[in-house]
Design a protein around this motif. Structure first.
Motif, mmCIF file in Angstrom:
data_model
loop_
_atom_site.group_PDB
_atom_site.id
_atom_site.type_symbol
_atom_site.label_atom_id
_atom_site.label_comp_id
_atom_site.label_asym_id
_atom_site.label_seq_id
_atom_site.Cartn_x
_atom_site.Cartn_y
_atom_site.Cartn_z
ATOM 1 N N MET A 1 4.684 -3.117 44.171
ATOM 2 C CA MET A 1 5.316 -3.900 43.023
ATOM 3 C C MET A 1 6.065 -3.058 42.084
ATOM 4 O O MET A 1 4.972 -1.961 41.586
ATOM 5 C CB MET A 1 4.655 -4.965 42.495
ATOM 6 N N LYS A 2 7.263 -3.116 41.567
ATOM 7 C CA LYS A 2 7.652 -2.653 40.404
ATOM 8 C C LYS A 2 6.949 -2.793 39.134
ATOM 9 O O LYS A 2 6.686 -3.985 38.860
ATOM 10 C CB LYS A 2 9.178 -2.588 40.541
ATOM 11 N N GLN A 3 6.878 -1.787 38.258
ATOM 12 C CA GLN A 3 6.046 -2.006 37.009
ATOM 13 C C GLN A 3 7.024 -2.358 35.971
ATOM 14 O O GLN A 3 8.164 -1.838 35.820
ATOM 15 C CB GLN A 3 5.515 -0.687 36.491
ATOM 16 N N SER A 50 2.180 -4.893 36.634
ATOM 17 C CA SER A 50 3.516 -5.753 37.093
ATOM 18 C C SER A 50 3.149 -7.209 36.923
ATOM 19 O O SER A 50 2.059 -7.575 37.253
ATOM 20 C CB SER A 50 3.460 -5.335 38.500
ATOM 21 N N CYS A 51 4.234 -8.163 36.534
ATOM 22 C CA CYS A 51 3.894 -9.469 36.431
ATOM 23 C C CYS A 51 5.088 -10.142 37.294
ATOM 24 O O CYS A 51 6.195 -9.961 37.029
ATOM 25 C CB CYS A 51 4.277 -9.900 34.838
ATOM 26 N N PRO A 52 4.713 -10.986 38.128
ATOM 27 C CA PRO A 52 5.597 -11.943 38.869
ATOM 28 C C PRO A 52 6.426 -12.699 38.188
ATOM 29 O O PRO A 52 7.602 -12.720 38.659
ATOM 30 C CB PRO A 52 4.597 -12.588 39.892
ATOM 31 N N CYS A 62 8.817 -2.573 30.018
ATOM 32 C CA CYS A 62 8.370 -1.076 30.313
ATOM 33 C C CYS A 62 9.805 -0.391 29.611
ATOM 34 O O CYS A 62 10.866 -0.876 29.843
ATOM 35 C CB CYS A 62 8.376 -0.827 31.732
ATOM 36 N N LYS A 63 9.497 0.741 29.218
ATOM 37 C CA LYS A 63 10.579 1.526 28.793
ATOM 38 C C LYS A 63 11.464 2.071 29.934
ATOM 39 O O LYS A 63 10.615 2.490 30.742
ATOM 40 C CB LYS A 63 10.174 2.808 27.869
#
Length: 66
Positions: A1-3, A50-52, A62-63
């Protein structure tokens, strides 16, 4: 999963999750005790970064990495 959870957001999620889970174990007689298990969600998303829900709505704290 992407951060998609940034530093401050991540720290707050972990703290809130720990507090809710600690309250679950410290309040054995409370009728609403089982609702405190919701603390698993912010703790898990904070630890994973990561938050769905953020993914669904296209949000990110995220920066950006250049």
């Amino acid at each position: 999963m992407k951060q998609n959870v940034g530093g401050i957001d991540r720290a707050l999620r972990i703290i809130v999750g720990i507090v809710l889970l600690a309250a679950f174990f410290m309040l054995p007689e409370a009728g609403y005790r089982w609702f405190l298990l919701i603390g698993i969600v912010p703790l898990a998303t904070g630890l994973m970064g990561s938050c769905p829900a953020y993914s669904i709505f296209g949000l990110s704290t995220c920066k950006l990495k250049s």
